[in-house]
Enzyme design. Sequence first.
Site, short mmCIF file in Angstrom:
data_model
loop_
_atom_site.label_atom_id
_atom_site.label_comp_id
_atom_site.label_asym_id
_atom_site.label_seq_id
_atom_site.Cartn_x
_atom_site.Cartn_y
_atom_site.Cartn_z
N GLY A 1 -43.09 55.86 82.61
CA GLY A 1 -43.62 55.32 82.55
C GLY A 1 -43.43 53.67 82.98
O GLY A 1 -42.27 53.69 82.91
N CYS A 2 -44.27 52.62 83.56
CA CYS A 2 -43.69 51.36 84.17
C CYS A 2 -43.02 50.46 83.54
O CYS A 2 -42.26 50.20 83.83
CB CYS A 2 -44.90 50.29 85.15
SG CYS A 2 -46.12 50.60 83.19
N ASN A 3 -43.16 50.45 81.59
CA ASN A 3 -42.53 50.13 80.40
C ASN A 3 -41.42 50.67 80.72
O ASN A 3 -39.92 49.88 80.82
CB ASN A 3 -42.72 49.92 79.56
CG ASN A 3 -44.90 49.25 79.35
OD1 ASN A 3 -44.49 48.37 80.17
ND2 ASN A 3 -45.79 49.49 78.62
#
Length: 343
Positions: free
Chosen positions: A150-152
Amino acid sequence: MSRQFSIAILGASGYTGAELVRLIATHPDMRIDALCADRKAGMEMGEVFPHLRHLDLPRLAKIADTDFSDIDLIFCGLPHATSQQVIRDLPKDKRIVDLSADFRLRDPEVYAQWYGHEHLALECQAEAVYGLTEYYRDEIRSARIVACTGCNALTGNLAVLPLLEAGVIDPDEIIIDLATGVSGAGRGAKEAMLHAEVSEGYSAYALGGHRHIAEFEQEFSKVAGKPATCTFIPHLVPQNRGILATIYVKGDAEEIHATVTKKYEKEPFVTVWPMGEAPSTHHVRGSNYAHIGVAADRRPGRAIVFSALDNLTKGSSGMAIQNANLMLGLPETTGLEMVPLFP
């Protein structure tokens, strides 16, 4: 001349699909031969994304109508839950880079806890390698399925994992305060993403626990060698791209800075800033680079770690291509060394 690998992109009408097309368009060793978007099947990519009109691309098609026999690698940019069902039914000899959350969590029970339903492709889950390139590149090279982070989760993991690995921070004292642009929510119509709802505001979301916490805990605990968790609160900021994580930890700032500097000194896409300086999302926009900074807290024995990246590039499609390069036996940096856009 080296051969060009034949590429298919599923979910091509979303932001990550468009970003994949943008990056692969100048990739010397990849050629897009199939673009799939069931709801927009029959349309030209340039109709969906006018900024791509100048490219010679195949017409969008339904997945069921696509012949994958000559495809070398498939990028899957479909929504969570949909992705696992589609990947389960793809030809078993095809190598796949998945950009959804469906194969990121190794434990199916943890997946069911965080996503609210049982995993429907456990045989594929068993094959999947977590796509955090800087930590799993050897496994990624030989994997059939790579599950991009995930980007986060990537933003926080790049900053925290080296510190837990080296034992220079307290694993029970990690607070991740993260700000992200609106493109991280995808392209689907959502009332909360309207310009009037987002512009001139700054708001926290997922207060009950963001799903990327599961990725943090999975990776934190693995490198720490014992259960490790964090407090994680994401915030929505009125910008299109970019993530900046401000991370509060217990440890010596100078030692923390030395640790991340050593960890990433040979990494092509991670830059560590001088001690006491913090990066901005402006510094990584449109690029596959992540920037990390460290500053001392006013209280002795505590530090602040900063991590910035572009959620659509390094946080998603750029990372996917970085992993695909490894899977195809190409130099990891191929097609990804574009300089960030500024201003």
